[in-house]
Design a protein around this motif. Structure first.
Motif, short mmCIF file in Angstrom:
data_model
loop_
_atom_site.label_atom_id
_atom_site.label_comp_id
_atom_site.label_asym_id
_atom_site.label_seq_id
_atom_site.Cartn_x
_atom_site.Cartn_y
_atom_site.Cartn_z
N VAL A 26 41.83 46.89 44.74
CA VAL A 26 42.24 46.41 46.06
C VAL A 26 42.44 47.57 47.02
N THR A 27 43.04 48.66 46.52
CA THR A 27 43.26 49.84 47.35
C THR A 27 41.95 50.40 47.88
N ARG A 34 34.72 46.90 51.92
CA ARG A 34 34.47 45.83 50.95
C ARG A 34 33.49 46.25 49.86
N GLY A 37 35.10 48.43 47.35
CA GLY A 37 36.00 47.65 46.49
C GLY A 37 35.24 46.94 45.39
N LEU A 164 38.61 39.81 44.99
CA LEU A 164 39.89 40.25 45.56
C LEU A 164 39.75 41.58 46.29
N ALA A 165 38.92 42.47 45.75
CA ALA A 165 38.69 43.75 46.42
C ALA A 165 37.90 43.54 47.72
N ALA A 168 40.23 42.41 50.40
CA ALA A 168 41.41 43.20 50.05
C ALA A 168 42.54 43.11 51.06
N PHE A 171 44.29 39.72 50.94
CA PHE A 171 44.87 39.49 49.62
C PHE A 171 46.12 40.32 49.38
N SER A 172 46.03 41.59 49.72
CA SER A 172 47.15 42.49 49.41
C SER A 172 48.41 42.09 50.17
#
Length: 205
Positions: A26-27, A34, A37, A164-165, A168, A171-172
């Motif tokens: 995610v980071t 994207r 990720g 999810l990445a 990100a 989501f985060s």
């Protein structure tokens, strides 16, 4: 089929639990975009191939070598899973924060994710204790069953981490930094680990 659906459910829940690998993917999605990720997620997922092969070979040797070794393996594996459950419940209220990381190229991040996963001994131990829960020893060909289960886990990891990445930012902020969501995820993880530990203790070769 019932065992397979149980495995899919457990695998998806465990993959979704916030941990170092998920945070890392995610980071990189936040920091490098994207595409980066997704590459990171792919690297982390590919690293699981090594652990799958090691787990399949290791379990096969244990089962063929000695019933005593298999019993010791079950006890040690169950204790490890109970320890994971304890840690998940003990630290259920700790909030994970996603910070920006370094700017890196996609292939560099893929390699870093791959190496990061391969060199993590906790992942190796997890695979050796998680996959055997869903092996049907009456069917034989234990290594092949482990490889299939491992492949499913790898694909699920790549898809979930990648998605999810990719998303990100949203989501985060909505998941990783929400205390109640994280607490619920950790409690769910604790329950799953206890269940897996109990199941491992009752597994017969």
């Amino acid at each position: 089929m019932a065992t397979l659906f149980m495995y899919l459910g457990a695998a998806i829940l465990l993959i979704l639990i916030p941990g170092p690998d998920l945070i890392f993917a995610v980071t990189q999605g936040i920091t490098n975009g994207r595409k980066a990720g997704v590459y990171t997620a792919a690297g982390l997922a590919l690293g699981n191939t090594v652990h799958t092969l090691a787990a399949a070979l290791g379990l096969s040797i244990i089962v063929k070598t000695s019933p005593l070794l298999f019993t010791l393996f079950k006890i040690a594996g169950a204790l490890y899973l109970f320890n994971l459950a304890y840690k998940s419940l003990k630290h259920r209220k700790i909030t994970l924060v996603v910070n920006e990381g370094e700017k890196k190229g996609e292939m560099t991040l893929l390699r870093r994710g791959l190496i990061m996963n391969i060199l993590n001994p906790k992942v190796a131990i997890f695979f050796l204790t998680f996959l055997p829960q869903f092996v049907n020893y009456d069917y034989g060909v234990v290594p092949m069953q482990m490889l299939v289960l491992g492949l499913i886990f790898i694909v699920l990891t790549a898809l979930i981490f990648g998605a999810l990445a990719y998303f990100a930012g949203a989501f985060s902020s909505k998941f990783l930094e929400k205390p109640r969501v994280q607490e619920g995820a950790n409690i769910a993880a604790g329950v799953i680990f206890v269940g897996l530990g109990m199941k491992l203790l009752t597994t017969a070769p």
